[in-house]
Design a protein around this motif. Structure first.
Motif, mmCIF file in Angstrom:
data_model
loop_
_atom_site.group_PDB
_atom_site.id
_atom_site.type_symbol
_atom_site.label_atom_id
_atom_site.label_comp_id
_atom_site.label_asym_id
_atom_site.label_seq_id
_atom_site.Cartn_x
_atom_site.Cartn_y
_atom_site.Cartn_z
ATOM 1 N N GLY A 609 0.801 -1.209 0.000
ATOM 2 C CA GLY A 609 0.000 0.000 0.000
ATOM 3 C C GLY A 609 0.835 1.260 0.000
ATOM 4 O O GLY A 609 2.057 1.236 -0.138
ATOM 5 N N LYS A 627 -4.113 4.053 0.235
ATOM 6 C CA LYS A 627 -4.757 2.908 -0.404
ATOM 7 C C LYS A 627 -3.964 1.629 -0.124
ATOM 8 O O LYS A 627 -2.736 1.643 -0.042
ATOM 9 C CB LYS A 627 -4.839 3.119 -1.920
ATOM 10 C CG LYS A 627 -5.808 4.213 -2.369
ATOM 11 C CD LYS A 627 -7.247 3.807 -2.154
ATOM 12 C CE LYS A 627 -8.223 4.848 -2.690
ATOM 13 N NZ LYS A 627 -8.285 4.871 -4.150
ATOM 14 N N ASP A 628 -4.701 0.538 0.018
ATOM 15 C CA ASP A 628 -4.079 -0.775 0.069
ATOM 16 C C ASP A 628 -3.723 -1.178 -1.363
ATOM 17 O O ASP A 628 -4.323 -0.687 -2.330
ATOM 18 C CB ASP A 628 -5.053 -1.775 0.684
ATOM 19 C CG ASP A 628 -4.399 -3.127 0.953
ATOM 20 O OD1 ASP A 628 -3.168 -3.158 1.191
ATOM 21 O OD2 ASP A 628 -5.119 -4.149 0.930
ATOM 22 N N LYS A 649 -6.912 2.533 3.015
ATOM 23 C CA LYS A 649 -6.154 1.953 4.114
ATOM 24 C C LYS A 649 -5.755 3.047 5.098
ATOM 25 O O LYS A 649 -5.301 4.118 4.697
ATOM 26 C CB LYS A 649 -4.892 1.257 3.596
ATOM 27 C CG LYS A 649 -3.992 0.712 4.703
ATOM 28 C CD LYS A 649 -2.720 0.081 4.151
ATOM 29 C CE LYS A 649 -1.801 -0.382 5.272
ATOM 30 N NZ LYS A 649 -0.560 -0.989 4.749
ATOM 31 N N LYS A 666 -3.719 -1.361 11.580
ATOM 32 C CA LYS A 666 -4.170 -0.951 10.251
ATOM 33 C C LYS A 666 -5.658 -1.237 10.111
ATOM 34 O O LYS A 666 -6.222 -2.096 10.797
ATOM 35 C CB LYS A 666 -3.380 -1.641 9.144
ATOM 36 C CG LYS A 666 -3.684 -3.128 8.973
ATOM 37 C CD LYS A 666 -2.911 -3.686 7.781
ATOM 38 C CE LYS A 666 -3.236 -5.180 7.590
ATOM 39 N NZ LYS A 666 -2.501 -5.750 6.426
ATOM 40 N N GLU A 667 -6.301 -0.503 9.217
ATOM 41 C CA GLU A 667 -7.725 -0.656 8.942
ATOM 42 C C GLU A 667 -7.924 -0.551 7.440
ATOM 43 O O GLU A 667 -7.490 0.419 6.809
ATOM 44 C CB GLU A 667 -8.526 0.442 9.656
ATOM 45 C CG GLU A 667 -9.990 0.472 9.322
ATOM 46 C CD GLU A 667 -10.820 -0.530 10.111
ATOM 47 O OE1 GLU A 667 -12.061 -0.510 9.989
ATOM 48 O OE2 GLU A 667 -10.207 -1.325 10.867
ATOM 49 N N LEU A 668 -8.564 -1.571 6.844
ATOM 50 C CA LEU A 668 -8.869 -1.584 5.425
ATOM 51 C C LEU A 668 -10.347 -1.303 5.233
ATOM 52 O O LEU A 668 -11.197 -1.908 5.900
ATOM 53 C CB LEU A 668 -8.491 -2.924 4.797
ATOM 54 C CG LEU A 668 -7.029 -3.367 4.979
ATOM 55 C CD1 LEU A 668 -6.788 -4.709 4.307
ATOM 56 C CD2 LEU A 668 -6.086 -2.310 4.427
#
Length: 801
Positions: A609, A627-628, A649, A666-668
């Motif tokens: 990412g 972004k992922d 992301k 982390k958070e998607l």
């Protein structure tokens, strides 16, 4: 043969070094009209116009600058030296080497009457001197850089400067050749300390607590489409300003709507605003419609006023200041206007600074036969209601120009003292360009990137090398080097609504955005990129950190970071800098800038990412928004690997151990196609560490799990379908990381059911999130919703008509 070569070498040495010239005469210098720091230069062999370029003898130019000249027979080149400076000039060549770096000189060296001639402008500018043609005195003026910018002075000199950029031929003005560059002015911002944390306004003990615009530096406010003062919410709503009584939430109502009727003489469109205890400041675009002159008509001087786009008039940047004594009936107390497109603005205490960019349409000047009338159209102008309704042209002796960033464009800086609205706006004007603007509480920085697309480096004939021009007449090929980019920085001091020039500096490469610049403890820090990502040779991209002192001279640097990648985000925080680069993976670099003379690269973390925006959490943690990505292996196909971006992301990085940064949480969010304005505009973020609050507007796209399982060909390139538009609200702390508390949308359930793969939220698209006391507000063009800050339960909503 060897004797002939040796004889030729001895002859060239004699040409360059002997003093067997015709005795110098004052008349020779006066005839060419060449002056160095106001004094005529005397030439034993006169400068000559060759193919429209003014050429002069190498030896005499070097003598005037107290330089040494030698001849290198092996390279067939003259070598001009001075302490810390070397200029190598190959014979019959249109490029020279400045301290070993090949640079196009726009004209070739030649032997004339036994002396080597070189383009005068190239020679002088390679030594960091300023060269300009004054058509009024018919002279070439060469000056050393000073602590003030040069003045345009006269219309004739302005025309000469514009001619230089347009590449037209006007007598000895052919000294100047059009330089490849294209101006693109983008908004920029401020400086170091607060790094954009949400803070309360400066009103003394004004409950309740409320959020303010996410800015880059504390004390320097940035305009936005939504503002609050803790009781009211002010919004730019299409072509209106809406004032809403917001607190307490149970009494929320639209208090007033400020319309701007559109007609032939009044075409104001609001874009951003500020608010303080006394004033609402609206900034926007206006159009002045002027009758156009026919291209060859010189009959009517009354119509000569400013003709840029004949069919639509000219755009101006307008500021409207309203008294907030009665918010239900806003009273206009001041208007100020600058010609040109709106660039950026800052509010520092009671001083408002706004900047416009006015293109100088030299084409129309050339078409008109009445040059005196046409000249009047070239001057920039401004208007201040404190001085009347008419525009005031800025005289040429009050317009400076930026020698290192010369463009057919005016940068206009307007300063307003909000404590004294009867005081006329202070205006400064500069002929030049800038792609980024940065402001601290004390200084304004205008950064302009110059690009030289003409640089080439000769080499032996070869094949299978990217960027090679084959089949040159001399039997060699010329590999095109990456365009040389250099960013020039102009510093202006800010005080009481005035911007005064202070210093000029320069660094290699180009800037990404406002966060690539920072002022801290008397030093100015920049992050730049040179080269091209797609190249695999020496011209590949590299990233750098430069530290300049109070005079904008280089103090320290870290160069050649992450070759082959480019900067996606940068954040300067006190004595540290954080940089994210990207190509297939996301390296986060941590740098120590405590010693400006010896900055150090401390550690790096490589993860999938990338981050478009970095925001400080505290001194040892930083949040990345981006972004992922999924990397695709193409080695079996003989192609390089590449990465598909996926959903949004968020990452919380722990940089306590600066040598080993860690992605702590982390958070998607969503799948490919998910986007947020936050990734492009930092002002869309609401963050409060004290309240463990993180919120932002977002459009979420999701893949159908059943569809993916049935179609295995759907891979990393598949886009999701519309699932949500609104605000996502998170709880964030160092123990549990990102915890989604919920989403707030202005779209009804029925409207959501009707959505297809793509859905346009229109007026119901949430633009900003803010809080006042215990209430969270989301704002769109159609409504404002009030939700409980603790439970996210809806308290109230008001429709905006």
């Amino acid at each position: 043969m060897k004797k002939k070569i040796m004889a030729a070498g001895l002859l060239m040495t004699a040409i360059l070094l002997t003093s067997a010239f015709t005795p110098a005469t004052t008349n020779a210098g006066q005839q060419t009209g060449i002056q160095l720091d106001g004094q005529p230069l005397d030439f034993a062999q006169s400068p000559k116009m060759m193919d429209g370029i003014l050429m002069a003898p190498v030896r005499e130019l070097a003598k005037a600058l107290k330089m040494e000249v030698t001849w290198n027979e092996a390279e067939r080149a003259a070598i001009v030296t001075r302490e810390g400076y070397e200029l190598k000039l190959p014979i019959n060549s249109d490029y020279g080497y400045i301290n070993g770096e090949a640079t196009t000189m726009y004209g070739a060296t030649q032997i004339v009457d036994g002396a080597m001639y070189v383009p005068l402008r190239f020679f002088m500018e390679s030594a960091n001197l300023i060269v300009r043609w004054d058509s009024a005195t018919k002279s070439v003026n060469i000056t050393k850089p000073t602590e003030t910018l040069p003045v345009v002075g006269t219309y004739d000199h302005l025309v000469t400067l514009l001619t230089q950029q347009e590449g037209y031929s006007v007598s000895a003005q052919n000294l100047f050749v059009k330089e490849a560059a294209k101006q693109e002015f983008s908004t920029a911002a401020s400086a170091p300390n607060s790094a954009g944390t949400v803070a309360t306004d400066s009103k003394a003990a004004a409950p309740p607590d409320y959020s303010s615009t996410n800015v880059q530096v504390q004390g320097v406010d940035e305009s936005d489409v939504v503002k609050t003062d803790g009781s009211y919410i002010y919004t730019v709503n299409k072509q209106r300003i809406v004032v809403t009584a917001a607190y307490p939430a149970d009494g929320m109502k639209v208090l007033s709507i400020l319309d701007f009727p559109q007609d032939a003489n009044n075409q104001f469109q609001p874009s951003e605003l500020y608010v303080d205890d006394q004033h609402l400041i609206v900034i926007g675009y206006a159009y002045q419609n002027y009758q156009s002159l026919p291209q060859n008509d010189a009959s009517s001087s009354s119509t000569a006023k400013r003709m840029i786009m004949p069919l639509r008039g000219e755009q101006t940047t307008k500021v409207k200041v309203y008294d907030l004594s009665d918010r239900s009936n806003l009273k206009l107390v001041k208007e100020a206007e600058l010609e040109g497109n709106y660039v950026s603005s800052r509010k520092i205490g009671s001083s408002l600074y706004f900047i416009s960019n006015k293109y100088v349409n030299y084409y129309y000047y050339q078409q008109l036969t009445n040059k005196e009338e046409a000249k009047a159209m070239l001057a920039p102008a401004y208007r201040d209601s404190a001085a009347g309704d008419a525009f005031t042209s800025i005289p040429m002796d009050r317009i400076y120009y930026m020698p290192k960033a010369l463009e057919p464009n005016y940068v206009l800086i307007g300063g307003i003292n909000l404590d004294d609205l009867q005081q006329t706006m202070h205006v400064t004007s500069y002929l030049g360009s800038g792609q980024n603007v940065y402001a601290s509480e004390a200084n304004l920085y205008v950064a302009a990137t110059n690009t030289d697309y003409m640089r080439i480096q000769p080499m032996a004939m070869t094949t299978d090398v990217p960027g090679i021009r084959v089949g040159e007449p001399n039997g060699t090929s010329l590999p095109m080097e990456p365009p040389k980019q250099e960013t020039v920085i102009y510093q202006f001091g800010l005080k009481d609504g005035e911007a005064v020039y202070k210093h000029t500096g320069k660094v290699p490469g180009h800037l990404l955005n406002q966060f690539a610049m920072d002022e801290h403890n008397g030093y100015f820090r920049l992050a730049t990129t040179t080269g091209e990502v797609w190249r695999t040779d020496e011209g590949t991209s590299k990233n750098h950190i430069y530290i300049l002192d109070a005079n904008l001279q280089e103090k320290g640097k870290i160069e050649n970071i992450a070759p082959g990648e480019r900067i996606y985000s940068t954040r300067f925080m006190g004595d540290r800098a954080y940089m994210v680069t990207f190509k297939n993976t996301d390296p986060l670099f941590v740098m120590d800038l405590k010693d400006p003379a010896a900055p150090k690269l401390l550690g790096a973390l490589k993860i999938p990412g990338y981050s478009n925006y970095l925001h400080p959490y505290d001194e040892t943690h930083i949040i990345g928004f981006g972004k992922d990505t999924v990397e695709v292996d193409n080695t079996g196909n003989g192609a390089p690997n590449f990465a598909y971006y996926q959903g949004m992301k968020m990452a919380l990085f722990d940089v306590s151990d600066v040598n080993h940064p860690v992605e702590q949480f982390k958070e998607l969010i969503g799948d490919r196609g998910t986007d947020s304005e936050l990734l492009h505009n930092h002002r869309a973020l609401l963050f409060s560490k004290e309240n463990n609050l993180l919120a932002f507007p977002i459009t979420v796209m999701k893949l159908d799990p059943n569809q993916v399982s049935k179609d295995p060909k759907m891979g990393a390139g598949a886009y999701g379908s519309f699932a949500f538009q609104g605000a996502y609200v998170y709880h964030l702390d160092l123990e549990k990381g990102f915890q989604l508390r919920g989403g707030i949308t202005h779209i009804t359930p029925d409207e959501l059911k009707k959505a297809g793969q793509y859905y346009y939220a229109g007026d119901k698209q949430v633009q900003r999130v803010l809080y006042i006391g215990d209430t969270l507000y989301t704002v769109s063009n159609s409504m404002i919703k009030a939700n409980d800050l603790s439970t996210l339960q809806e308290k109230n909503a008001v429709d905006i008509p």
